[in-house]
Design a protein around this motif. Structure first.
Motif, PDB file in Angstrom:
ATOM      1  N   SER A 124       0.720  -1.040  -0.040  1.00 41.40           N
ATOM      2  CA  SER A 124      -0.119   0.007  -0.238  1.00 41.40           C
ATOM      3  C   SER A 124       0.739   1.335   0.104  1.00 41.40           C
ATOM      4  O   SER A 124       2.325   1.411  -0.086  1.00 41.40           O
ATOM      5  N   GLU A 125       0.007   2.333   0.128  1.00 42.12           N
ATOM      6  CA  GLU A 125       0.945   3.569   0.415  1.00 42.12           C
ATOM      7  C   GLU A 125       0.623   4.203   1.612  1.00 42.12           C
ATOM      8  O   GLU A 125      -0.411   3.802   2.534  1.00 42.12           O
ATOM      9  N   PRO A 126       1.629   4.902   2.268  1.00 41.38           N
ATOM     10  CA  PRO A 126       1.280   5.643   3.512  1.00 41.38           C
ATOM     11  C   PRO A 126      -0.172   6.341   3.835  1.00 41.38           C
ATOM     12  O   PRO A 126      -0.778   6.310   4.753  1.00 41.38           O
ATOM     13  N   ALA A 127      -0.401   7.051   2.623  1.00 39.79           N
ATOM     14  CA  ALA A 127      -1.850   7.664   2.594  1.00 39.79           C
ATOM     15  C   ALA A 127      -3.078   6.592   3.198  1.00 39.79           C
ATOM     16  O   ALA A 127      -4.308   7.037   3.471  1.00 39.79           O
ATOM     17  N   ARG A 128      -2.945   5.513   3.031  1.00 44.37           N
ATOM     18  CA  ARG A 128      -4.028   4.342   3.217  1.00 44.37           C
ATOM     19  C   ARG A 128      -3.708   3.384   4.217  1.00 44.37           C
ATOM     20  O   ARG A 128      -4.310   2.423   4.492  1.00 44.37           O
ATOM     21  N   VAL A 129      -2.733   3.765   5.148  1.00 46.42           N
ATOM     22  CA  VAL A 129      -2.331   2.786   6.268  1.00 46.42           C
ATOM     23  C   VAL A 129      -2.000   3.692   7.393  1.00 46.42           C
ATOM     24  O   VAL A 129      -1.500   5.019   7.502  1.00 46.42           O
ATOM     25  N   VAL A 130      -2.874   3.152   8.676  1.00 50.48           N
ATOM     26  CA  VAL A 130      -2.451   3.705   9.868  1.00 50.48           C
ATOM     27  C   VAL A 130      -2.111   2.685  10.751  1.00 50.48           C
ATOM     28  O   VAL A 130      -2.574   1.487  10.875  1.00 50.48           O
ATOM     29  N   PHE A 131      -1.044   2.823  11.757  1.00 53.37           N
ATOM     30  CA  PHE A 131      -0.469   2.184  12.654  1.00 53.37           C
ATOM     31  C   PHE A 131      -0.992   2.718  14.134  1.00 53.37           C
ATOM     32  O   PHE A 131      -0.862   3.680  14.432  1.00 53.37           O
ATOM     33  N   LEU A 132      -1.808   1.610  14.665  1.00 56.42           N
ATOM     34  CA  LEU A 132      -2.288   1.974  15.976  1.00 56.42           C
ATOM     35  C   LEU A 132      -1.406   1.145  16.857  1.00 56.42           C
ATOM     36  O   LEU A 132      -1.569  -0.189  16.855  1.00 56.42           O
ATOM     37  N   ILE A 133      -0.772   1.715  18.132  1.00 53.96           N
ATOM     38  CA  ILE A 133       0.308   0.892  18.767  1.00 53.96           C
ATOM     39  C   ILE A 133      -0.139   1.325  20.459  1.00 53.96           C
ATOM     40  O   ILE A 133      -0.671   2.131  20.551  1.00 53.96           O
ATOM     41  N   LYS A 134       0.417   0.305  21.060  1.00 55.26           N
ATOM     42  CA  LYS A 134       0.160   0.704  22.508  1.00 55.26           C
ATOM     43  C   LYS A 134       1.625  -0.188  23.241  1.00 55.26           C
ATOM     44  O   LYS A 134       2.216  -1.106  22.549  1.00 55.26           O
ATOM     45  N   ASP A 135       1.979   0.518  24.257  1.00 54.34           N
ATOM     46  CA  ASP A 135       3.053  -0.245  25.088  1.00 54.34           C
ATOM     47  C   ASP A 135       2.802  -1.694  25.315  1.00 54.34           C
ATOM     48  O   ASP A 135       1.896  -2.096  25.799  1.00 54.34           O
ATOM     49  N   PRO A 136       3.740  -2.461  24.919  1.00 50.53           N
ATOM     50  CA  PRO A 136       3.547  -3.867  24.735  1.00 50.53           C
ATOM     51  C   PRO A 136       3.664  -4.805  26.152  1.00 50.53           C
ATOM     52  O   PRO A 136       3.741  -5.946  26.169  1.00 50.53           O
ATOM     53  N   SER A 137       3.789  -3.873  27.181  1.00 48.53           N
ATOM     54  CA  SER A 137       4.074  -4.502  28.551  1.00 48.53           C
ATOM     55  C   SER A 137       2.810  -4.825  29.085  1.00 48.53           C
ATOM     56  O   SER A 137       2.008  -4.159  29.075  1.00 48.53           O
ATOM     57  N   CYS A 206      -8.483  11.586  14.341  1.00 52.24           N
ATOM     58  CA  CYS A 206      -6.994  11.544  13.567  1.00 52.24           C
ATOM     59  C   CYS A 206      -7.079  10.605  12.445  1.00 52.24           C
ATOM     60  O   CYS A 206      -6.337  10.983  11.498  1.00 52.24           O
ATOM     61  N   VAL A 207      -7.595   9.465  12.549  1.00 53.33           N
ATOM     62  CA  VAL A 207      -7.523   8.427  11.600  1.00 53.33           C
ATOM     63  C   VAL A 207      -8.260   8.668  10.501  1.00 53.33           C
ATOM     64  O   VAL A 207      -7.682   8.948   9.082  1.00 53.33           O
ATOM     65  N   GLU A 208      -9.585   9.546  10.558  1.00 54.19           N
ATOM     66  CA  GLU A 208     -10.275  10.037   9.459  1.00 54.19           C
ATOM     67  C   GLU A 208      -9.364  11.171   8.674  1.00 54.19           C
ATOM     68  O   GLU A 208      -9.416  11.170   7.296  1.00 54.19           O
ATOM     69  N   LYS A 209      -8.969  12.166   9.402  1.00 56.31           N
ATOM     70  CA  LYS A 209      -8.219  13.002   8.857  1.00 56.31           C
ATOM     71  C   LYS A 209      -6.968  12.307   7.947  1.00 56.31           C
ATOM     72  O   LYS A 209      -6.783  13.038   6.754  1.00 56.31           O
ATOM     73  N   HIS A 210      -6.226  11.539   8.723  1.00 56.27           N
ATOM     74  CA  HIS A 210      -5.292  10.843   7.582  1.00 56.27           C
ATOM     75  C   HIS A 210      -5.628  10.335   6.447  1.00 56.27           C
ATOM     76  O   HIS A 210      -4.865  10.467   5.527  1.00 56.27           O
ATOM     77  N   LEU A 211      -6.604   9.597   6.522  1.00 54.81           N
ATOM     78  CA  LEU A 211      -7.006   8.925   5.394  1.00 54.81           C
ATOM     79  C   LEU A 211      -7.775   9.783   4.495  1.00 54.81           C
ATOM     80  O   LEU A 211      -8.268   9.240   3.188  1.00 54.81           O
ATOM     81  N   GLY A 212      -7.940  11.019   4.764  1.00 51.21           N
ATOM     82  CA  GLY A 212      -8.588  11.976   3.841  1.00 51.21           C
ATOM     83  C   GLY A 212     -10.365  11.703   3.723  1.00 51.21           C
ATOM     84  O   GLY A 212     -11.018  12.038   2.768  1.00 51.21           O
ATOM     85  N   LEU A 213     -10.698  11.091   4.842  1.00 48.17           N
ATOM     86  CA  LEU A 213     -12.193  11.046   5.013  1.00 48.17           C
ATOM     87  C   LEU A 213     -12.806  12.149   5.476  1.00 48.17           C
ATOM     88  O   LEU A 213     -14.041  12.536   4.973  1.00 48.17           O
ATOM     89  N   ILE A 214     -12.298  13.090   5.960  1.00 53.28           N
ATOM     90  CA  ILE A 214     -12.847  14.406   6.637  1.00 53.28           C
ATOM     91  C   ILE A 214     -11.887  15.513   6.166  1.00 53.28           C
ATOM     92  O   ILE A 214     -10.804  15.102   6.352  1.00 53.28           O
TER      93      ILE A 214
END
Length: 214
Positions: A124-137, A206-214
């Motif tokens: 894919s391209e960065p414009a269509r991808v979102v990484f959601l992360i959390k401290d893995p402890s 934030c995800v909507e803005k990044h993906l260009g949905l809003i």
């Protein structure tokens, strides 16, 4: 047959990828976006049993590994557990890509999945991808308490030594994801780290803005 990255990207141009690490919010955000925008939701975990039925033990051995009990499953070393999880994801990926190509031919698809940075770059391209992360402890309790993971939590609680089983899962998830998070943060991809102050609403915006949905 080997498909070049540019070919796969072209056929997946209607797919948005919500990926990341355990408990980062992938499932919650994916479901909210799919409902709000009418996207087809493709949850990789929910498709595993379907893909397993189509798999072949010769080519997809990890997907077809059978465990006699929770003690056998959680009694593996952390390294064995990690390798099994990684191989499962790798083996299922071919089924996932073919499904996504078929489903997204004439509509937008939202894929809740487990991509590495390298795979995201390839597919894919960065414009269509979102990484959601959390401290893995210490993820096991939060992971197991989710409604969609109750089967796993019940299985874990059937182990003879529950605390040892939890420790194995915690260490495995930590070792799998601690370096991955640093890789994600240093990549060109958009990422959001879940903290105690995070809300579904703010993350979704934030995800909507990044993906260009809003």
């Amino acid at each position: 047959m080997i498909f070049q990255d540019n070919v796969i990207k072209e056929y997946l141009k209607n797919v948005y990828f919500i990926t990341g690490t355990p408990c980062g919010g992938k499932t919650t955000v994916s479901r909210a976006l799919a409902e709000k925008y009418g996207f087809e939701l493709f949850d990789v975990d929910e498709r595993f049993d379907e893909h397993k039925k189509m798999s072949n033990p010769l080519f997809q051995p990890a997907m077809n590994t059978y465990f006699n009990s929770a003690d056998e499953f959680f009694g593996r070393t952390v390294e064995e557990y990690k390798n099994w999880l990684l191989n499962n994801t790798r083996e299922q990926l071919e089924f996932v890509l073919l499904d996504l190509i078929r489903l997204s031919e004439n509509k937008k698809v939202l894929c809740d999945c487990h991509l590495t940075v390298a795979q995201a770059l390839a597919f894919s391209e960065p414009a269509r991808v979102v990484f959601l992360i959390k401290d893995p402890s210490n993820l096991v309790d939060e992971y197991g308490n989710r409604p969609d993971h109750q089967g796993f939590f019940q299985y874990l609680n059937s182990a003879t030594d529950i605390e040892k089983a939890k420790q194995t899962v915690n260490i495995t998830l930590y070792e799998l994801n601690v370096n991955r998070i640093e890789e994600i943060k240093s990549s060109s991809f958009f990422w959001i780290e879940r903290t105690v102050d995070s809300t579904v609403e703010s993350t979704l915006t934030c995800v909507e803005k990044h993906l260009g949905l809003i």
